[in-house]
Design an enzyme around this catalytic site. Sequence first.
Site, PDB file in Angstrom:
ATOM      1  N   ASP A  82       0.832  -1.190   0.000  1.00  0.00           N
ATOM      2  CA  ASP A  82       0.000   0.000   0.000  1.00  0.00           C
ATOM      3  C   ASP A  82       0.877   1.254   0.000  1.00  0.00           C
ATOM      4  O   ASP A  82       2.020   1.234   0.478  1.00  0.00           O
ATOM      5  CB  ASP A  82      -0.884   0.042   1.250  1.00  0.00           C
ATOM      6  CG  ASP A  82      -1.915  -1.071   1.282  1.00  0.00           C
ATOM      7  OD1 ASP A  82      -2.199  -1.641   0.213  1.00  0.00           O
ATOM      8  OD2 ASP A  82      -2.418  -1.367   2.381  1.00  0.00           O
ATOM      9  N   LYS A  83       0.329   2.327  -0.496  1.00  0.00           N
ATOM     10  CA  LYS A  83       1.032   3.609  -0.514  1.00  0.00           C
ATOM     11  C   LYS A  83       1.556   3.965   0.871  1.00  0.00           C
ATOM     12  O   LYS A  83       2.704   4.400   1.022  1.00  0.00           O
ATOM     13  CB  LYS A  83       0.089   4.708  -1.019  1.00  0.00           C
ATOM     14  CG  LYS A  83       0.654   6.122  -0.933  1.00  0.00           C
ATOM     15  CD  LYS A  83      -0.385   7.141  -1.385  1.00  0.00           C
ATOM     16  CE  LYS A  83       0.135   8.566  -1.185  1.00  0.00           C
ATOM     17  NZ  LYS A  83      -0.873   9.582  -1.621  1.00  0.00           N
TER      18      LYS A  83
END
Length: 242
Positions: free
Chosen positions: A74-75
């Site tokens: 995930d970012k």
Amino acid sequence: MQAPSPTKPDHPSVPDPLGLIPRLLHRDASVLILDKPAGLPVHKGPGGGPNLADNLGALRFGLPRDPELAHRLDKETAGCLVLGRHHKALVRLADLFKRNEVKKTYWAVVEGGPAEDEGTIDLAMSPRDPKRGWWMKIDPQGQKATTLFRVLGRGEGRTWLALEPVTGRTHQLRLHCQAMGYPILGDPIYGSAPRHGGPGLHLLARSISLPFAPNKPAIAAEATVPSHMAAELAKCGFAPSP
């Protein structure tokens, strides 16, 4: 006597605007492991902006093509991210991930924490909204999802957990922690953090082990603790190595 010629670098100098080269944890002819910074998306989003995929040319090291992602983070998640340097490597890595032969350990700081010092979370999952496939919910009829957890430390209403995903569902660790009553600190989707201006997601892909080549030791790497997690980890007893 003629002086020896200067040592020729093993790859030409290339632009590295995101500073990826110093963040490499492992490099060989087939595999790279990158210590991804929190806040950097791996793919281009609808809003544009810097992303990892558009900057992988810095990590060619003389090969004709950019390396490619073997999985994703995930970012907001920092830590170990694996890339394959060529097609054969990517096929091998895909097989390892598919067979769940890659051992991944994450560190998380959660709000509250489990009563037990270790255990297993078995909660099936499915997309909450088909139009937003990354947004997940607990669903007994969904895909099987299993996470192992172990308490590494506690302090001031927080718990430091080691999380090992047996399966690899989207947002599995974040949703599993939230569903068990101890959301990951700084999670704006499954926790109580605001969408903007929060403390940052306290989730780190701490270590990874890849049994890439038969009859050879597994490739292993360990990521550094990002600055936004250091204070809360210290409250739970973490002390960095000198």
